[in-house]
Scaffold this motif. Structure first.
Motif, short mmCIF file in Angstrom:
data_model
loop_
_atom_site.label_atom_id
_atom_site.label_comp_id
_atom_site.label_asym_id
_atom_site.label_seq_id
_atom_site.Cartn_x
_atom_site.Cartn_y
_atom_site.Cartn_z
N TRP A 356 -9.32 -21.56 -4.78
CA TRP A 356 -8.10 -21.50 -5.60
C TRP A 356 -8.17 -20.45 -6.70
O TRP A 356 -7.15 -19.99 -7.20
CB TRP A 356 -7.80 -22.87 -6.19
N LYS A 357 -9.38 -20.03 -7.07
CA LYS A 357 -9.51 -19.03 -8.15
C LYS A 357 -8.80 -17.74 -7.80
O LYS A 357 -8.29 -17.03 -8.68
CB LYS A 357 -10.98 -18.76 -8.44
N PHE A 358 -8.73 -17.41 -6.50
CA PHE A 358 -8.07 -16.17 -6.09
C PHE A 358 -6.56 -16.24 -6.34
O PHE A 358 -5.94 -15.26 -6.72
CB PHE A 358 -8.36 -15.88 -4.62
N PHE A 359 -5.98 -17.42 -6.13
CA PHE A 359 -4.57 -17.62 -6.44
C PHE A 359 -4.35 -17.53 -7.95
O PHE A 359 -3.36 -16.98 -8.42
CB PHE A 359 -4.10 -18.98 -5.94
N GLY A 360 -5.29 -18.10 -8.71
CA GLY A 360 -5.14 -18.12 -10.17
C GLY A 360 -5.03 -16.73 -10.77
O GLY A 360 -4.23 -16.49 -11.69
N ASN A 361 -5.82 -15.79 -10.27
CA ASN A 361 -5.74 -14.40 -10.76
C ASN A 361 -4.33 -13.84 -10.57
O ASN A 361 -3.78 -13.18 -11.46
CB ASN A 361 -6.74 -13.53 -10.01
N LEU A 362 -3.77 -14.08 -9.39
CA LEU A 362 -2.43 -13.57 -9.09
C LEU A 362 -1.37 -14.26 -9.96
O LEU A 362 -0.43 -13.61 -10.43
CB LEU A 362 -2.12 -13.80 -7.61
N MET A 363 -1.54 -15.56 -10.18
CA MET A 363 -0.58 -16.28 -11.02
C MET A 363 -0.62 -15.78 -12.46
O MET A 363 0.42 -15.56 -13.08
CB MET A 363 -0.90 -17.78 -10.98
N ASP A 364 -1.83 -15.60 -12.99
CA ASP A 364 -1.95 -15.13 -14.36
C ASP A 364 -1.33 -13.76 -14.54
O ASP A 364 -0.86 -13.42 -15.64
CB ASP A 364 -3.43 -15.08 -14.78
N ALA A 365 -1.30 -12.97 -13.47
CA ALA A 365 -0.70 -11.64 -13.52
C ALA A 365 0.80 -11.67 -13.24
O ALA A 365 1.45 -10.61 -13.21
CB ALA A 365 -1.39 -10.71 -12.52
N GLY A 366 1.36 -12.87 -13.04
CA GLY A 366 2.80 -13.00 -12.79
C GLY A 366 3.24 -12.54 -11.42
O GLY A 366 4.40 -12.19 -11.22
N ARG A 367 2.31 -12.58 -10.44
CA ARG A 367 2.64 -12.06 -9.12
C ARG A 367 2.69 -13.13 -8.04
O ARG A 367 2.84 -12.82 -6.86
CB ARG A 367 1.62 -10.98 -8.73
N LEU A 368 2.56 -14.40 -8.42
CA LEU A 368 2.51 -15.47 -7.41
C LEU A 368 3.16 -16.74 -7.93
O LEU A 368 2.91 -17.16 -9.06
CB LEU A 368 1.04 -15.76 -7.04
N SER A 369 3.99 -17.35 -7.07
CA SER A 369 4.66 -18.61 -7.43
C SER A 369 4.20 -19.79 -6.60
O SER A 369 3.94 -20.87 -7.12
CB SER A 369 6.18 -18.45 -7.27
N ILE A 370 4.10 -19.62 -5.27
CA ILE A 370 3.78 -20.73 -4.37
C ILE A 370 2.66 -20.29 -3.44
O ILE A 370 2.67 -19.17 -2.94
CB ILE A 370 5.02 -21.16 -3.56
N CYS A 371 1.72 -21.21 -3.19
CA CYS A 371 0.59 -20.84 -2.34
C CYS A 371 0.01 -22.08 -1.69
O CYS A 371 0.32 -23.21 -2.07
CB CYS A 371 -0.49 -20.14 -3.16
N GLY A 372 -0.86 -21.85 -0.70
CA GLY A 372 -1.46 -22.99 -0.03
C GLY A 372 -2.66 -22.62 0.81
O GLY A 372 -2.85 -21.45 1.19
N GLU A 373 -3.47 -23.63 1.06
CA GLU A 373 -4.62 -23.52 1.94
C GLU A 373 -4.48 -24.55 3.04
O GLU A 373 -4.01 -25.67 2.80
CB GLU A 373 -5.93 -23.78 1.17
N GLU A 374 -4.93 -24.19 4.25
CA GLU A 374 -4.81 -25.12 5.37
C GLU A 374 -5.64 -26.38 5.16
O GLU A 374 -5.45 -27.37 5.84
CB GLU A 374 -5.22 -24.43 6.67
N SER A 375 -6.56 -26.35 4.18
CA SER A 375 -7.43 -27.50 3.91
C SER A 375 -6.71 -28.52 3.04
O SER A 375 -7.31 -29.12 2.14
CB SER A 375 -8.72 -27.03 3.25
#
Length: 561
Positions: A356-375
């Motif tokens: 999830w840390k990879f999503f967090g970087n994108l969120m902090d930069a304002g580039r991501l709203s919704i995400c998911g992992e198959e797990s």
């Protein structure tokens, strides 16, 4: 209350390298002399600038065995290292999503979450300690590496000796010599956040207009039981007697495996089928994962995040307001959300490694709203962790919205309508748990040797069950925010029709290795097949190409999802 500090000599202990999900071991390992103390001291030693002096941290966990002991250790060592304020969930309880939300709301300097997530609990099972940074998300590799270095160099730790233990059972503030402890309602702040995100009024109105609609939520005896009761019963008005299952947090999760999948959540699956439940849902031990199903459909996590992305700006107030800044999925997750992004003209689409840390970087930069992992992890930028309850309420919000436009608002009909528009990415995952680590590594080495043309000893160009191999690679990710490079994130065999087989060794278990095999193929004509039947040729290809039986001795997977 008077506190004094004592310095305790110690020495490094092997095996304290944390991953994205922290340090996970058997309880008996954490109970060894100095083991927990060494690791907790290493967290405070490596705490990002300005460090622990006068800092505020959030502490809580999923209620599993050894959690309370660990909390008192964290208070003792943290206070001795200069932590001035501890914010702790009542009785130590705090779901991982709620902890992330609390860190962000209170602008804390970080948090320590006590969980082994979906792994079993109890004296003979698993425990875990995870450090989250100021944004509320898991510590990045730079921090976990620093924690590990500190654990390898440690020679002493400091403890605060109190006249009496901190009382975790009473909400309110307690003052000590040099620090304070605030015990908080673990649910309240999180519920307030969800009220701001979703249309609770729409869901309540839907429930009143459709009294025969059946919701069943199973907390698997994990941390989300109190959250489910507060949200589904007290806020949304569903019946506690018929809508809640296994909602009391237990130290050993009632002897169950708190992992929300079709195998381990069998009590929920059986009730959903037997009672013709319209929306069945489960969460895991610490509340960051979820499963969605009905009596006539199982929603894969890959499809779930894609459906939420499809409806987000139509019916979820939070996204109506913010719009969609970007979408993302972990590499093994199916490409269904990619098709939503393309159809809606969302150009910010990211494929990241698992974690999830990879999503967090994108969120902090304002580039991501919704995400998911198959797990079974789904989430958004409202926090920096995946969020099981959030995903379940999102589905309720979507169902309530669809019911305004159609009398056919079942989970199955929503999925089939989605496939009619986008086609279907058939997807499955085979897990082989507690596999011999050496055998698993040899299998991965064997697969890496295949990234050549068939004439050069590889499999590119070879045909298996009618599928021609187009590419073999080991997924590598360059983070667009910090330019960090993550290599060897999963072996991919990609066929000429875009079908995929992915192999990964998971690091979320406490012993041995977990081999995960992911299989996917796209079909825009036949959208209502049984997934296991549709994917059987590719499953056979995966087992034959990898020689899994030969390397691991395992004939059957532990779990199929």
């Amino acid at each position: 209350m008077v506190a004094s500090v004592r310095v305790v000599p110690t020495a490094p202990i092997d095996g304290q390298k944390p991953g994205t999900s922290g340090l996970r071991k058997r309880v008996k390992v954490f109970q060894q002399p100095h083991y927990t103390e060494n690791f907790v001291q290493s967290i405070f030693t490596a705490m990002p600038t300005p460090g622990p002096l006068n800092a505020t941290i959030v502490v809580g966990g999923d209620g599993r065995y050894f959690m309370r002991d660990a909390i008192h250790t964290i208070i003792s060592i943290g206070a001795a290292n200069g932590i001035s304020n501890f914010i702790i969930g009542k009785d130590g309880i705090l779901s991982t999503p709620a902890a992330s939300a609390l860190i962000r709301k209170r602008q804390a300097d970080g948090g320590i979450i006590l969980t082994a997530s979906h792994n079993p609990g109890g004296p003979q099972n698993d425990f875990g300690i995870k450090y989250n940074i100021r944004n509320g998300g898991p510590a990045p590799e730079s921090v976990t590496d620093a924690i590990y270095r500190a654990s390898c160099e440690i020679s002493e730790y400091k403890v605060t000796q109190l006249d009496t233990k901190v009382d975790l059972s009473i909400v309110g503030s307690q003052s000590f010599d040099g620090f304070s402890v605030e015990i908080v309602d673990p649910v309240q702040d999180y519920v307030e956040l969800l009220r701001e995100i979703f249309d609770f009024e729409l869901i309540r109105d839907f429930r009143l207009k459709n009294p025969n609609f059946k919701l069943l939520f199973d907390a698997l005896n994990g941390v989300t039981g109190p959250y489910g009761k507060r949200i589904f019963v007290e806020e949304l008005g569903f019946s506690e007697n018929s809508s809640l299952e296994q909602c009391t947090p237990l130290e050993d999760f009632g002897g169950c495996h708190p992992d929300p999948n079709l195998t381990y959540a069998h009590t929920l699956v059986e009730r959903v089928n037997r009672e013709h439940v319209d929306l069945g849902a489960a969460s895991d031990g610490d509340g960051d994962r979820n499963m969605i199903l009905s009596h006539d459909w199982f929603v894969t996590p890959s499809d779930s995040v894609a459906v939420i992305a499809h409806y987000a700006t139509e019916c979820i107030p939070y996204f109506k307001s913010t719009g969609i800044r970007g979408l993302a999925r972990s590499m093994p997750t199916s490409c269904a959300i990619d098709r939503v992004a393309k159809a809606k003209g969302i150009t910010s689409l990211f494929e990241v490694p698992t974690g999830w840390k990879f999503f967090g970087n994108l969120m902090d930069a304002g580039r991501l709203s919704i995400c998911g992992e198959e797990s079974f992890g789904t989430g958004s930028d409202h926090i920096r962790e995946k969020d099981g309850i959030w995903a379940i309420v999102a589905w309720l919000n979507i169902i309530a919205y669809v019911s305004q436009k159609s009398s056919n608002f079942s989970v199955r009909s929503i999925m089939l309508d989605f496939y009619q528009q986008y086609g279907r990415n058939y997807f499955t995952r085979y897990d082989y748990e507690e596999v011999d680590a050496d055998g698993a590594e040899k299998m991965i080495t064997h697969l890496r040797s295949m990234a050549y043309l068939e004439k050069d000893g590889g499999i590119i160009g070879a045909v298996f069950n009618g599928y021609e191999v187009a590419r073999v690679d080991d997924f590598e990710y360059v983070d667009p925010i910090d330019n960090s490079i993550s290599k060897n994130q999963g072996l991919r065999i990609i066929f000429t029709d875009s079908s995929r087989i992915v192999f990964r060794l998971s690091g979320t278990g406490s012993q041995g290795a977990t081999v995960r095999i992911y299989i996917e193929r796209y079909d825009d004509k036949h959208i209502d097949l049984d997934a296991q039947v549709a994917l059987k040729p590719l499953v056979d290809n995966a087992l034959n190409i990898s020689k899994l039986l030969e390397f691991t001795g395992r004939k059957e997977p532990t779990v199929i999802t």
